[in-house]
Write a protein that holds these residues in place. Sequence first.
Motif, PDB file in Angstrom:
ATOM      1  N   SER A  62      66.795  -7.602  41.502  1.00  0.00           N
ATOM      2  CA  SER A  62      66.931  -6.142  41.344  1.00  0.00           C
ATOM      3  C   SER A  62      66.115  -5.496  40.313  1.00  0.00           C
ATOM      4  O   SER A  62      65.455  -4.388  40.255  1.00  0.00           O
ATOM      5  N   VAL A  63      66.185  -6.096  39.096  1.00  0.00           N
ATOM      6  CA  VAL A  63      65.152  -5.749  37.919  1.00  0.00           C
ATOM      7  C   VAL A  63      63.859  -5.731  38.081  1.00  0.00           C
ATOM      8  O   VAL A  63      63.124  -4.530  37.863  1.00  0.00           O
ATOM      9  N   VAL A  64      63.356  -6.583  38.888  1.00  0.00           N
ATOM     10  CA  VAL A  64      61.949  -6.728  39.043  1.00  0.00           C
ATOM     11  C   VAL A  64      61.604  -5.656  40.172  1.00  0.00           C
ATOM     12  O   VAL A  64      60.400  -4.930  39.792  1.00  0.00           O
ATOM     13  N   THR A  65      62.380  -5.426  41.082  1.00  0.00           N
ATOM     14  CA  THR A  65      62.176  -4.554  42.167  1.00  0.00           C
ATOM     15  C   THR A  65      62.403  -3.032  41.904  1.00  0.00           C
ATOM     16  O   THR A  65      61.543  -2.114  42.384  1.00  0.00           O
ATOM     17  N   GLU A  66      63.308  -2.920  41.068  1.00  0.00           N
ATOM     18  CA  GLU A  66      63.853  -1.417  41.055  1.00  0.00           C
ATOM     19  C   GLU A  66      63.729  -0.929  39.692  1.00  0.00           C
ATOM     20  O   GLU A  66      63.836   0.433  39.364  1.00  0.00           O
ATOM     21  N   PHE A  67      63.669  -1.903  38.413  1.00  0.00           N
ATOM     22  CA  PHE A  67      63.800  -1.430  37.311  1.00  0.00           C
ATOM     23  C   PHE A  67      62.891  -2.006  36.313  1.00  0.00           C
ATOM     24  O   PHE A  67      63.057  -1.998  35.079  1.00  0.00           O
ATOM     25  N   LYS A  68      61.755  -2.341  36.814  1.00  0.00           N
ATOM     26  CA  LYS A  68      60.866  -3.282  36.031  1.00  0.00           C
ATOM     27  C   LYS A  68      60.027  -2.519  34.888  1.00  0.00           C
ATOM     28  O   LYS A  68      60.139  -2.675  33.928  1.00  0.00           O
ATOM     29  N   SER A  69      59.622  -1.145  35.450  1.00  0.00           N
ATOM     30  CA  SER A  69      59.274  -0.190  34.299  1.00  0.00           C
ATOM     31  C   SER A  69      60.041   0.259  33.093  1.00  0.00           C
ATOM     32  O   SER A  69      59.874   0.074  31.798  1.00  0.00           O
ATOM     33  N   GLU A  70      61.317   0.418  33.714  1.00  0.00           N
ATOM     34  CA  GLU A  70      62.190   0.905  32.625  1.00  0.00           C
ATOM     35  C   GLU A  70      62.581  -0.423  31.745  1.00  0.00           C
ATOM     36  O   GLU A  70      62.827  -0.111  30.478  1.00  0.00           O
ATOM     37  N   THR A  71      62.771  -1.453  32.366  1.00  0.00           N
ATOM     38  CA  THR A  71      63.039  -2.862  31.435  1.00  0.00           C
ATOM     39  C   THR A  71      62.079  -2.836  30.204  1.00  0.00           C
ATOM     40  O   THR A  71      62.534  -3.201  29.208  1.00  0.00           O
ATOM     41  N   TRP A  72      60.788  -2.971  30.718  1.00  0.00           N
ATOM     42  CA  TRP A  72      59.847  -2.912  29.722  1.00  0.00           C
ATOM     43  C   TRP A  72      59.636  -2.056  28.847  1.00  0.00           C
ATOM     44  O   TRP A  72      59.576  -2.105  27.554  1.00  0.00           O
ATOM     45  N   ALA A  73      60.013  -0.716  29.109  1.00  0.00           N
ATOM     46  CA  ALA A  73      60.087   0.271  28.253  1.00  0.00           C
ATOM     47  C   ALA A  73      61.066   0.077  27.140  1.00  0.00           C
ATOM     48  O   ALA A  73      61.086   0.620  25.962  1.00  0.00           O
ATOM     49  N   VAL A  74      62.511  -0.216  27.769  1.00  0.00           N
ATOM     50  CA  VAL A  74      63.684  -0.621  26.732  1.00  0.00           C
ATOM     51  C   VAL A  74      63.279  -1.448  25.814  1.00  0.00           C
ATOM     52  O   VAL A  74      63.594  -1.502  24.773  1.00  0.00           O
ATOM     53  N   LEU A  75      62.713  -2.698  26.285  1.00  0.00           N
ATOM     54  CA  LEU A  75      62.384  -3.772  25.306  1.00  0.00           C
ATOM     55  C   LEU A  75      61.398  -3.265  24.258  1.00  0.00           C
ATOM     56  O   LEU A  75      61.536  -3.752  23.095  1.00  0.00           O
TER      57      LEU A  75
END
Length: 300
Positions: A62-75
């Motif tokens: 789910s992270v890779v397909t739906e929230f990938k860009s947001e996850t990298w931005a948060v990190l």
Amino acid sequence: MFLRYGRRSLVTYVLLEVFFRTYEVPARWKKLLNDKDEAKHFKMKVAAIVHALFAGLGGLVSVVTEFKSETWAVLRLQPANYFILANDDRGASSAEFLTSVTVGFFFWELAHYFDWAPSSRSDKATMVIHHVISCVLWPLSCRLKIAYFFLVHFEVTELSSPFLQMRWFARKARKGELLCSGLFALAFFLVRTTFVLPMLFAAFKARPWDAALYPHLNFLVRLLSTLSLPLPFLLNLLWSAQIILMIKKTAKRCLSLQTTKAKTTKKNPGPEPGEITTTTTTSEKEINDDDNHKKLRYRR
């Protein structure tokens, strides 16, 4: 939504209970277990590994397909809009499905509290609090359609759990405990510790207490969200400190066992290669002494 969510949790609970009551511990493991209680611990560990792989891998997809860009931005502490993290419909189906299964698993674990493997009272209390809070807040979050981004990331953190359970198997088998501990620590720091500070920052910047950002939420829900959203990340921070202590204790115990084994080998060395060893029994010694005595009398 609640009916569908609850039905899925109930099915998970029933399937786990059927597994617990019908699964037979393999014969080779029965030899390593001391009693029926440890057989129950074995089943609990197997169920925990299966759930962790299912939830963790599902969350990762789910992270890779739906929230990938947001996850990298948060990190990188650079998301364009923190508000969207807590108020976005993306990931709704993944979050509802995965958390409903996990809630069923948590309820099942709580029902089998007395079948848990031995651990400290504080560790068990922490896990009970963690399970109860999750079972209350995750369905509520899905019902209110908020924080899907955070819910999916909570599921990803389960990827460290299989290695934690494997430590118990390694300890029973008396081999590989140090390796399992190292893999668990590595997985924990990758999927949990590295996200603690960025996620805490994201939870704060999402401003769950702000009525202007979340007009569809009443004051009580906003207060509950403000207090509960940081809790999993703070708990991971606490567990990170405990893991460092665990690594030290495990390494010290393994080194102590190796030192003891080396001392035992040095104290009772085996025969050198090619060396012929002889043993003399008490009766043989008496016969030899008697022969020598007779020879001495004859010479005289």
